[in-house]
Enzyme design. Structure first.
Site, PDB file in Angstrom:
ATOM      1  N   ASN A  53      44.960 -93.067 -25.046  1.00  0.00           N
ATOM      2  CA  ASN A  53      43.621 -92.861 -24.494  1.00  0.00           C
ATOM      3  C   ASN A  53      43.273 -94.047 -23.586  1.00  0.00           C
ATOM      4  OD1 ASN A  53      40.882 -92.609 -24.019  1.00  0.00           O
ATOM      5  ND2 ASN A  53      40.346 -92.126 -26.140  1.00  0.00           N
ATOM      6  N   CYS A  71      34.571 -92.642 -21.819  1.00  0.00           N
ATOM      7  CA  CYS A  71      35.641 -91.703 -21.459  1.00  0.00           C
ATOM      8  C   CYS A  71      35.182 -90.633 -20.470  1.00  0.00           C
ATOM      9  CB  CYS A  71      36.193 -91.041 -22.726  1.00  0.00           C
ATOM     10  SG  CYS A  71      36.797 -92.244 -23.903  1.00  0.00           S
ATOM     11  N   HIS A  83      40.335 -84.910 -20.771  1.00  0.00           N
ATOM     12  CA  HIS A  83      40.433 -86.297 -21.220  1.00  0.00           C
ATOM     13  C   HIS A  83      41.489 -86.371 -22.315  1.00  0.00           C
ATOM     14  CE1 HIS A  83      39.640 -90.194 -22.743  1.00  0.00           C
ATOM     15  NE2 HIS A  83      38.998 -89.783 -23.825  1.00  0.00           N
TER      16      HIS A  83
HETATM   17  O1  UT7 Z   1      37.942 -90.846 -26.387  1.00  0.00           O
HETATM   18  C1  UT7 Z   1      36.772 -91.101 -27.081  1.00  0.00           C
HETATM   19  C2  UT7 Z   1      36.555 -90.104 -28.104  1.00  0.00           C
HETATM   20  N1  UT7 Z   1      37.444 -90.320 -29.230  1.00  0.00           N
HETATM   21  C3  UT7 Z   1      38.113 -89.315 -29.741  1.00  0.00           C
HETATM   22  O2  UT7 Z   1      38.065 -88.227 -29.228  1.00  0.00           O
HETATM   23  C4  UT7 Z   1      38.864 -89.556 -31.022  1.00  0.00           C
HETATM   24  C5  UT7 Z   1      38.497 -88.483 -32.023  1.00  0.00           C
HETATM   25  N2  UT7 Z   1      39.101 -88.670 -33.352  1.00  0.00           N
HETATM   26  C6  UT7 Z   1      40.421 -88.519 -33.560  1.00  0.00           C
HETATM   27  O3  UT7 Z   1      41.189 -88.319 -32.651  1.00  0.00           O
HETATM   28  C7  UT7 Z   1      40.901 -88.524 -34.995  1.00  0.00           C
HETATM   29  O4  UT7 Z   1      39.795 -88.459 -35.863  1.00  0.00           O
HETATM   30  C8  UT7 Z   1      41.749 -89.772 -35.360  1.00  0.00           C
HETATM   31  C9  UT7 Z   1      43.078 -89.674 -34.659  1.00  0.00           C
HETATM   32  C10 UT7 Z   1      41.033 -91.040 -34.969  1.00  0.00           C
HETATM   33  C11 UT7 Z   1      42.045 -89.786 -36.854  1.00  0.00           C
HETATM   34  O5  UT7 Z   1      42.662 -88.567 -37.254  1.00  0.00           O
HETATM   35  P1  UT7 Z   1      42.104 -87.739 -38.496  1.00  0.00           P
HETATM   36  O6  UT7 Z   1      42.974 -86.576 -38.642  1.00  0.00           O
HETATM   37  O7  UT7 Z   1      40.645 -87.480 -38.259  1.00  0.00           O
HETATM   38  O8  UT7 Z   1      42.340 -88.724 -39.686  1.00  0.00           O
HETATM   39  P2  UT7 Z   1      41.290 -89.339 -40.719  1.00  0.00           P
HETATM   40  O9  UT7 Z   1      40.492 -90.417 -40.075  1.00  0.00           O
HETATM   41  O10 UT7 Z   1      40.535 -88.216 -41.375  1.00  0.00           O
HETATM   42  O11 UT7 Z   1      42.248 -89.961 -41.784  1.00  0.00           O
HETATM   43  C12 UT7 Z   1      43.105 -89.131 -42.598  1.00  0.00           C
HETATM   44  C13 UT7 Z   1      43.980 -90.033 -43.419  1.00  0.00           C
HETATM   45  C14 UT7 Z   1      43.210 -91.130 -44.158  1.00  0.00           C
HETATM   46  O12 UT7 Z   1      43.849 -91.354 -45.401  1.00  0.00           O
HETATM   47  P3  UT7 Z   1      43.246 -90.731 -46.746  1.00  0.00           P
HETATM   48  O13 UT7 Z   1      41.863 -91.289 -46.867  1.00  0.00           O
HETATM   49  O14 UT7 Z   1      43.257 -89.242 -46.542  1.00  0.00           O
HETATM   50  O15 UT7 Z   1      44.184 -91.216 -47.796  1.00  0.00           O
HETATM   51  C15 UT7 Z   1      43.401 -92.343 -43.292  1.00  0.00           C
HETATM   52  O16 UT7 Z   1      43.310 -93.540 -44.005  1.00  0.00           O
HETATM   53  O17 UT7 Z   1      44.904 -90.701 -42.568  1.00  0.00           O
HETATM   54  C16 UT7 Z   1      44.801 -92.120 -42.801  1.00  0.00           C
HETATM   55  N3  UT7 Z   1      45.091 -92.796 -41.559  1.00  0.00           N
HETATM   56  C17 UT7 Z   1      46.321 -93.145 -41.176  1.00  0.00           C
HETATM   57  N4  UT7 Z   1      47.504 -92.980 -41.755  1.00  0.00           N
HETATM   58  C18 UT7 Z   1      48.595 -93.444 -41.107  1.00  0.00           C
HETATM   59  C19 UT7 Z   1      44.212 -93.166 -40.594  1.00  0.00           C
HETATM   60  N5  UT7 Z   1      44.878 -93.762 -39.589  1.00  0.00           N
HETATM   61  C20 UT7 Z   1      46.183 -93.761 -39.926  1.00  0.00           C
HETATM   62  C21 UT7 Z   1      47.356 -94.221 -39.302  1.00  0.00           C
HETATM   63  N6  UT7 Z   1      48.529 -94.043 -39.927  1.00  0.00           N
HETATM   64  N7  UT7 Z   1      47.319 -94.832 -38.102  1.00  0.00           N
END
Ligand code: UT7
Length: 344
Positions: free
Chosen positions: A293, A123, A263
Protein backbone atom coordinates in the site's frame (compact mmCIF):
# COMPACT_ATOMS: atom_id res chain seq x y z
CA UNK A 1 -27.00 28.68 -33.87
CA UNK A 2 -24.37 26.61 -35.69
CA UNK A 3 -21.64 28.51 -33.82
CA UNK A 4 -23.35 27.93 -30.47
CA UNK A 5 -23.64 24.19 -31.17
CA UNK A 6 -20.00 24.08 -32.17
CA UNK A 7 -18.92 25.83 -28.99
CA UNK A 8 -21.02 23.44 -26.91
CA UNK A 9 -19.45 20.44 -28.64
CA UNK A 10 -15.98 21.78 -27.88
CA UNK A 11 -16.38 21.72 -24.12
CA UNK A 12 -12.96 21.58 -22.49
CA UNK A 13 -12.21 18.37 -20.62
CA UNK A 14 -9.12 17.35 -18.67
CA UNK A 15 -7.11 14.43 -19.98
CA UNK A 16 -4.10 12.55 -18.65
CA UNK A 17 -1.46 12.82 -21.38
CA UNK A 18 1.47 11.07 -19.73
CA UNK A 19 2.59 9.23 -16.65
CA UNK A 20 5.89 8.83 -14.84
CA UNK A 21 6.86 6.87 -11.79
CA UNK A 22 9.57 5.92 -9.37
CA UNK A 23 10.04 3.24 -6.76
CA UNK A 24 13.23 2.92 -4.69
CA UNK A 25 15.51 -0.01 -5.47
CA UNK A 26 15.60 -1.55 -1.99
CA UNK A 27 13.00 -4.25 -1.42
CA UNK A 28 11.62 -5.66 1.81
CA UNK A 29 10.12 -9.09 1.19
CA UNK A 30 7.94 -11.31 3.38
CA UNK A 31 10.84 -13.55 4.34
CA UNK A 32 12.77 -10.63 5.78
CA UNK A 33 9.65 -9.30 7.51
CA UNK A 34 9.11 -12.73 9.07
CA UNK A 35 12.50 -12.34 10.75
CA UNK A 36 11.45 -8.93 12.15
CA UNK A 37 7.99 -9.78 13.54
CA UNK A 38 5.91 -12.90 14.15
CA UNK A 39 4.42 -13.31 10.68
CA UNK A 40 4.79 -15.44 7.56
CA UNK A 41 4.67 -15.19 3.78
CA UNK A 42 1.65 -17.49 3.86
CA UNK A 43 -0.31 -15.22 6.25
CA UNK A 44 0.57 -12.02 4.40
CA UNK A 45 -0.20 -13.43 0.95
CA UNK A 46 -3.52 -14.96 1.97
CA UNK A 47 -4.77 -12.05 4.14
CA UNK A 48 -3.32 -9.07 2.22
CA UNK A 49 -1.75 -10.23 -1.06
CA UNK A 50 1.62 -8.49 -0.71
CA UNK A 51 4.94 -10.17 -1.49
CA UNK A 52 7.36 -7.23 -1.56
CA UNK A 53 7.45 -3.50 -0.88
CA UNK A 54 9.99 -0.89 -1.97
CA UNK A 55 11.77 1.00 0.79
CA UNK A 56 13.39 4.42 0.40
CA UNK A 57 15.60 4.20 3.48
CA UNK A 58 17.06 6.93 5.60
CA UNK A 59 18.25 10.41 4.59
CA UNK A 60 15.69 10.81 1.80
CA UNK A 61 12.09 11.95 2.02
CA UNK A 62 9.05 11.62 -0.21
CA UNK A 63 9.94 14.78 -2.17
CA UNK A 64 12.97 12.88 -3.53
CA UNK A 65 10.69 10.24 -5.03
CA UNK A 66 8.31 12.93 -6.28
CA UNK A 67 11.21 14.61 -8.10
CA UNK A 68 12.18 11.28 -9.67
CA UNK A 69 8.62 10.54 -10.79
CA UNK A 70 8.13 14.02 -12.28
CA UNK A 71 11.52 13.75 -14.02
CA UNK A 72 10.37 10.45 -15.56
CA UNK A 73 7.16 12.18 -16.70
CA UNK A 74 9.15 15.06 -18.22
CA UNK A 75 11.47 12.65 -20.04
CA UNK A 76 8.58 10.59 -21.41
CA UNK A 77 6.43 13.50 -22.55
CA UNK A 78 9.20 15.96 -23.58
CA UNK A 79 7.39 18.47 -21.40
CA UNK A 80 8.99 21.91 -21.22
CA UNK A 81 9.04 22.74 -17.52
CA UNK A 82 8.46 26.43 -18.33
CA UNK A 83 4.99 25.54 -19.61
CA UNK A 84 3.79 23.98 -16.36
CA UNK A 85 1.37 26.29 -14.58
CA UNK A 86 0.38 24.20 -11.57
CA UNK A 87 1.91 21.28 -9.62
CA UNK A 88 -0.05 19.51 -6.90
CA UNK A 89 1.65 16.89 -4.73
CA UNK A 90 -0.64 14.43 -2.95
CA UNK A 91 1.07 13.14 0.16
CA UNK A 92 0.49 12.44 3.82
CA UNK A 93 4.18 11.82 4.33
CA UNK A 94 5.74 15.08 3.07
CA UNK A 95 9.48 15.56 3.48
CA UNK A 96 8.75 18.50 5.79
CA UNK A 97 5.63 19.96 7.36
CA UNK A 98 6.74 22.98 5.38
CA UNK A 99 7.91 23.89 2.81
CA UNK A 100 5.59 21.75 0.72
CA UNK A 101 6.74 18.83 -1.40
CA UNK A 102 5.26 20.76 -4.34
CA UNK A 103 7.69 23.61 -3.79
CA UNK A 104 10.65 21.24 -3.33
CA UNK A 105 9.78 19.41 -6.56
CA UNK A 106 9.34 22.66 -8.53
CA UNK A 107 12.62 23.97 -7.13
CA UNK A 108 14.57 20.83 -7.99
CA UNK A 109 13.26 20.58 -11.55
CA UNK A 110 13.33 24.23 -12.61
CA UNK A 111 9.57 24.58 -12.76
CA UNK A 112 9.57 28.36 -12.42
CA UNK A 113 6.29 29.56 -13.93
CA UNK A 114 3.96 27.51 -11.76
CA UNK A 115 2.43 27.61 -8.35
CA UNK A 116 1.63 24.53 -6.32
CA UNK A 117 0.73 22.98 -3.05
CA UNK A 118 0.40 19.67 -1.22
CA UNK A 119 -2.90 17.87 -0.92
CA UNK A 120 -3.30 15.58 2.09
CA UNK A 121 -6.08 13.06 1.58
CA UNK A 122 -4.27 9.86 2.57
CA UNK A 123 -5.06 6.97 0.24
CA UNK A 124 -7.71 9.01 -1.61
CA UNK A 125 -5.09 11.60 -2.59
CA UNK A 126 -4.88 10.77 -6.29
CA UNK A 127 -8.61 10.73 -6.98
CA UNK A 128 -9.21 13.90 -4.95
CA UNK A 129 -6.28 15.56 -6.72
CA UNK A 130 -7.44 14.40 -10.15
CA UNK A 131 -10.86 15.94 -9.58
CA UNK A 132 -9.25 19.21 -8.45
CA UNK A 133 -6.98 19.31 -11.51
CA UNK A 134 -9.84 18.42 -13.87
CA UNK A 135 -11.93 21.28 -12.51
CA UNK A 136 -9.01 23.68 -12.91
CA UNK A 137 -8.40 22.59 -16.51
CA UNK A 138 -12.13 22.80 -17.31
CA UNK A 139 -12.12 26.38 -16.02
CA UNK A 140 -9.86 27.27 -18.96
CA UNK A 141 -7.35 28.98 -16.69
CA UNK A 142 -4.74 26.19 -16.60
CA UNK A 143 -3.18 24.34 -19.53
CA UNK A 144 -0.51 22.06 -18.05
CA UNK A 145 -0.87 20.59 -14.59
CA UNK A 146 1.38 18.02 -12.95
CA UNK A 147 -0.34 15.87 -10.36
CA UNK A 148 2.28 13.91 -8.43
CA UNK A 149 1.68 11.49 -5.58
CA UNK A 150 4.60 10.56 -3.37
CA UNK A 151 4.56 8.59 -0.16
CA UNK A 152 7.26 7.34 2.18
CA UNK A 153 4.92 5.12 4.18
CA UNK A 154 7.86 3.24 5.70
CA UNK A 155 8.74 6.43 7.62
CA UNK A 156 5.51 6.09 9.63
CA UNK A 157 5.41 2.29 9.85
CA UNK A 158 6.24 0.52 13.08
CA UNK A 159 8.39 -2.51 12.27
CA UNK A 160 7.59 -4.00 15.67
CA UNK A 161 3.83 -4.11 14.93
CA UNK A 162 2.86 -7.12 12.84
CA UNK A 163 -0.66 -5.73 12.38
CA UNK A 164 0.56 -2.87 10.22
CA UNK A 165 4.16 -3.40 9.08
CA UNK A 166 3.41 -5.87 6.24
CA UNK A 167 1.02 -3.43 4.63
CA UNK A 168 2.96 -0.41 3.45
CA UNK A 169 5.60 0.56 0.92
CA UNK A 170 7.18 3.63 -0.69
CA UNK A 171 6.76 5.05 -4.18
CA UNK A 172 5.72 7.95 -6.34
CA UNK A 173 3.95 8.56 -9.64
CA UNK A 174 3.05 11.65 -11.61
CA UNK A 175 0.61 12.48 -14.39
CA UNK A 176 0.43 15.34 -16.88
CA UNK A 177 -3.08 16.77 -17.18
CA UNK A 178 -4.00 18.97 -20.13
CA UNK A 179 -7.13 20.32 -21.81
CA UNK A 180 -8.79 18.46 -24.68
CA UNK A 181 -11.89 18.87 -26.78
CA UNK A 182 -11.79 15.20 -27.82
CA UNK A 183 -14.11 12.63 -26.29
CA UNK A 184 -11.54 11.50 -23.70
CA UNK A 185 -10.53 12.58 -20.20
CA UNK A 186 -12.17 12.91 -16.81
CA UNK A 187 -15.91 12.28 -17.17
CA UNK A 188 -17.27 12.22 -13.63
CA UNK A 189 -16.35 11.85 -9.97
CA UNK A 190 -18.02 11.03 -6.68
CA UNK A 191 -15.86 11.97 -3.68
CA UNK A 192 -16.63 11.72 0.01
CA UNK A 193 -15.15 12.42 3.45
CA UNK A 194 -16.93 11.82 6.77
CA UNK A 195 -14.48 12.28 9.66
CA UNK A 196 -15.77 9.09 11.28
CA UNK A 197 -12.57 7.12 10.79
CA UNK A 198 -10.34 9.04 13.16
CA UNK A 199 -10.47 6.45 15.93
CA UNK A 200 -9.77 3.57 13.54
CA UNK A 201 -6.92 4.99 11.50
CA UNK A 202 -4.61 7.81 12.53
CA UNK A 203 -1.15 9.01 13.45
CA UNK A 204 -1.36 9.95 17.11
CA UNK A 205 1.45 12.51 17.30
CA UNK A 206 3.49 14.87 15.19
CA UNK A 207 0.64 17.24 14.41
CA UNK A 208 -0.10 20.47 16.24
CA UNK A 209 -2.30 18.68 18.81
CA UNK A 210 0.52 16.42 20.00
CA UNK A 211 3.83 17.80 18.74
CA UNK A 212 6.84 15.51 18.92
CA UNK A 213 8.18 15.06 22.44
CA UNK A 214 10.30 12.49 24.22
CA UNK A 215 7.04 10.98 25.47
CA UNK A 216 5.44 10.68 22.01
CA UNK A 217 8.58 9.09 20.63
CA UNK A 218 8.87 6.68 23.56
CA UNK A 219 5.21 5.70 23.12
CA UNK A 220 5.75 5.13 19.39
CA UNK A 221 3.02 7.63 18.55
CA UNK A 222 4.60 8.66 15.26
CA UNK A 223 3.57 5.44 13.57
CA UNK A 224 0.35 4.43 11.81
CA UNK A 225 -2.35 3.26 14.20
CA UNK A 226 -4.96 1.11 12.47
CA UNK A 227 -7.84 -1.05 13.63
CA UNK A 228 -7.65 -3.31 10.61
CA UNK A 229 -11.03 -5.02 10.68
CA UNK A 230 -13.04 -1.81 11.14
CA UNK A 231 -11.17 -0.16 8.28
CA UNK A 232 -11.50 -3.27 6.13
CA UNK A 233 -15.30 -3.32 6.48
CA UNK A 234 -15.70 0.33 5.57
CA UNK A 235 -13.17 0.04 2.71
CA UNK A 236 -15.12 -2.82 1.13
CA UNK A 237 -18.56 -1.25 1.52
CA UNK A 238 -17.61 2.30 0.54
CA UNK A 239 -15.18 1.58 -2.28
CA UNK A 240 -17.53 -0.96 -3.84
CA UNK A 241 -20.54 1.27 -3.17
CA UNK A 242 -19.08 4.34 -4.82
CA UNK A 243 -17.71 2.39 -7.81
CA UNK A 244 -21.17 0.92 -8.39
CA UNK A 245 -22.77 4.34 -7.90
CA UNK A 246 -20.61 5.95 -10.58
CA UNK A 247 -21.48 3.12 -12.98
CA UNK A 248 -25.21 3.56 -12.40
CA UNK A 249 -25.00 7.37 -12.57
CA UNK A 250 -23.31 7.13 -15.97
CA UNK A 251 -25.49 4.25 -17.25
CA UNK A 252 -22.50 1.93 -17.63
CA UNK A 253 -22.52 -1.86 -17.51
CA UNK A 254 -19.50 -3.99 -16.69
CA UNK A 255 -19.08 -4.60 -20.45
CA UNK A 256 -18.52 -0.88 -21.00
CA UNK A 257 -15.68 -0.71 -18.48
CA UNK A 258 -12.21 -1.60 -19.73
CA UNK A 259 -10.40 -1.31 -16.40
CA UNK A 260 -11.05 -0.97 -12.70
CA UNK A 261 -8.09 0.82 -11.09
CA UNK A 262 -8.52 0.34 -7.34
CA UNK A 263 -6.44 1.64 -4.45
CA UNK A 264 -4.04 -1.18 -3.55
CA UNK A 265 -4.54 -1.80 0.17
CA UNK A 266 -5.61 -5.43 0.33
CA UNK A 267 -6.24 -7.97 -2.46
CA UNK A 268 -9.45 -9.04 -0.69
CA UNK A 269 -10.79 -5.47 -0.81
CA UNK A 270 -9.86 -5.21 -4.51
CA UNK A 271 -11.64 -8.50 -5.29
CA UNK A 272 -14.75 -7.42 -3.39
CA UNK A 273 -14.95 -4.16 -5.37
CA UNK A 274 -14.50 -5.98 -8.69
CA UNK A 275 -17.15 -8.50 -7.73
CA UNK A 276 -19.69 -5.80 -6.85
CA UNK A 277 -19.05 -4.27 -10.31
CA UNK A 278 -19.32 -7.72 -11.96
CA UNK A 279 -15.85 -7.24 -13.41
CA UNK A 280 -13.50 -10.18 -14.03
CA UNK A 281 -10.00 -10.12 -12.59
CA UNK A 282 -8.54 -9.55 -16.09
CA UNK A 283 -10.16 -6.11 -16.10
CA UNK A 284 -8.76 -5.16 -12.70
CA UNK A 285 -5.35 -3.49 -12.50
CA UNK A 286 -3.43 -5.03 -9.61
CA UNK A 287 0.17 -4.49 -8.51
CA UNK A 288 -0.23 -4.74 -4.73
CA UNK A 289 1.94 -7.87 -4.68
CA UNK A 290 5.02 -5.83 -5.69
CA UNK A 291 4.50 -2.51 -3.90
CA UNK A 292 2.13 -2.98 -0.96
CA UNK A 293 0.00 0.00 0.00
CA UNK A 294 1.69 3.19 -1.20
CA UNK A 295 -1.28 5.34 -0.12
CA UNK A 296 -1.89 8.23 -2.54
CA UNK A 297 0.66 6.82 -5.00
CA UNK A 298 -1.01 3.43 -5.42
CA UNK A 299 -3.50 4.26 -8.22
CA UNK A 300 -1.06 6.27 -10.38
CA UNK A 301 1.65 3.61 -9.83
CA UNK A 302 -0.86 1.10 -11.18
CA UNK A 303 -1.48 3.28 -14.25
CA UNK A 304 2.30 3.61 -14.67
CA UNK A 305 2.81 -0.15 -14.56
CA UNK A 306 -0.04 -0.93 -16.94
CA UNK A 307 0.33 2.09 -19.24
CA UNK A 308 1.17 -0.04 -22.28
CA UNK A 309 -2.10 -1.99 -21.89
CA UNK A 310 -4.32 1.10 -21.80
CA UNK A 311 -5.89 2.17 -25.09
CA UNK A 312 -7.24 5.54 -26.15
CA UNK A 313 -10.96 5.62 -25.37
CA UNK A 314 -10.81 2.87 -22.71
CA UNK A 315 -13.24 3.56 -19.88
CA UNK A 316 -11.51 3.42 -16.48
CA UNK A 317 -13.13 3.47 -13.06
CA UNK A 318 -10.74 4.56 -10.31
CA UNK A 319 -11.76 3.87 -6.70
CA UNK A 320 -10.04 4.59 -3.40
CA UNK A 321 -10.61 4.51 0.34
CA UNK A 322 -8.45 5.84 3.15
CA UNK A 323 -8.00 7.68 6.39
CA UNK A 324 -10.64 10.24 7.35
CA UNK A 325 -12.52 8.25 6.27
CA UNK A 326 -12.13 9.51 2.74
CA UNK A 327 -13.21 7.68 -0.38
CA UNK A 328 -14.49 8.07 -3.88
CA UNK A 329 -14.44 7.14 -7.52
CA UNK A 330 -13.41 8.86 -10.75
CA UNK A 331 -14.62 7.84 -14.19
CA UNK A 332 -12.29 8.63 -17.04
CA UNK A 333 -11.71 7.83 -20.69
CA UNK A 334 -8.05 7.09 -21.33
CA UNK A 335 -6.42 9.61 -23.67
CA UNK A 336 -3.57 7.95 -25.57
CA UNK A 337 -1.86 4.76 -26.78
CA UNK A 338 1.79 3.95 -26.35
CA UNK A 339 3.69 1.44 -28.43
CA UNK A 340 6.41 0.36 -26.05
CA UNK A 341 5.89 -1.54 -22.84
CA UNK A 342 7.66 -0.37 -19.68
CA UNK A 343 7.89 -3.44 -17.56
CA UNK A 344 4.66 -5.36 -16.84
O1 UT7 B 1 -5.29 2.08 2.76
C1 UT7 B 1 -5.90 2.59 3.89
C2 UT7 B 1 -7.00 1.74 4.30
N1 UT7 B 1 -6.52 0.53 4.93
C3 UT7 B 1 -7.01 -0.64 4.58
O2 UT7 B 1 -7.79 -0.72 3.67
C4 UT7 B 1 -6.61 -1.83 5.40
C5 UT7 B 1 -7.85 -2.59 5.81
N2 UT7 B 1 -7.59 -3.73 6.70
C6 UT7 B 1 -6.97 -4.84 6.26
O3 UT7 B 1 -6.51 -4.92 5.15
C7 UT7 B 1 -6.95 -6.03 7.20
O4 UT7 B 1 -7.81 -5.80 8.28
C8 UT7 B 1 -5.53 -6.36 7.75
C9 UT7 B 1 -4.70 -6.92 6.62
C10 UT7 B 1 -4.89 -5.13 8.34
C11 UT7 B 1 -5.62 -7.46 8.80
O5 UT7 B 1 -6.29 -8.60 8.28
P1 UT7 B 1 -7.50 -9.27 9.08
O6 UT7 B 1 -7.92 -10.42 8.29
O7 UT7 B 1 -8.52 -8.21 9.35
O8 UT7 B 1 -6.80 -9.76 10.39
P2 UT7 B 1 -7.13 -9.40 11.91
O9 UT7 B 1 -6.64 -8.04 12.24
O10 UT7 B 1 -8.58 -9.70 12.18
O11 UT7 B 1 -6.27 -10.47 12.66
C12 UT7 B 1 -6.57 -11.88 12.56
C13 UT7 B 1 -5.49 -12.63 13.29
C14 UT7 B 1 -5.22 -12.11 14.70
O12 UT7 B 1 -4.90 -13.21 15.52
P3 UT7 B 1 -5.99 -13.83 16.51
O13 UT7 B 1 -6.39 -12.71 17.42
O14 UT7 B 1 -7.12 -14.29 15.63
O15 UT7 B 1 -5.25 -14.93 17.19
C15 UT7 B 1 -4.00 -11.25 14.53
O16 UT7 B 1 -3.24 -11.15 15.70
O17 UT7 B 1 -4.27 -12.52 12.58
C16 UT7 B 1 -3.26 -12.03 13.48
N3 UT7 B 1 -2.32 -11.23 12.72
C17 UT7 B 1 -1.25 -11.73 12.10
N4 UT7 B 1 -0.79 -12.97 12.01
C18 UT7 B 1 0.34 -13.17 11.29
C19 UT7 B 1 -2.38 -9.89 12.49
N5 UT7 B 1 -1.33 -9.53 11.73
C20 UT7 B 1 -0.62 -10.65 11.48
C21 UT7 B 1 0.55 -10.92 10.75
N6 UT7 B 1 0.99 -12.19 10.68
N7 UT7 B 1 1.23 -9.94 10.12
Amino acid sequence: MFLAQNIMKKKIKAVINGIGGYVPEAILDNEELSRMVDTSDEWIMSRIGIKTRHVLGERRGSAYMGIKAVQDLIDKTSLDTKDVDLLICCTTTPSFVFPSNASLICGALGITSAYGYDLAAACSGFIFGLDTCATMIESGKYKKIILVCSEKMTAITNYEDRNTCPLFGDGAAAVLIEPTTEDVGVVDSILRIDGLGKENLHLKAGGSLHPASIETVTNKEHYIYQEGQAVFKRAVSDMAGVAEEIMIKNALTSDDIAWLVPHQANIRIIEAVAKRMSLPREKTLINIEHYGNTSAASIPLCLWDYESRLRKGDILVLAAFGAGFSWGSVLLKWGYDIEHSKKM
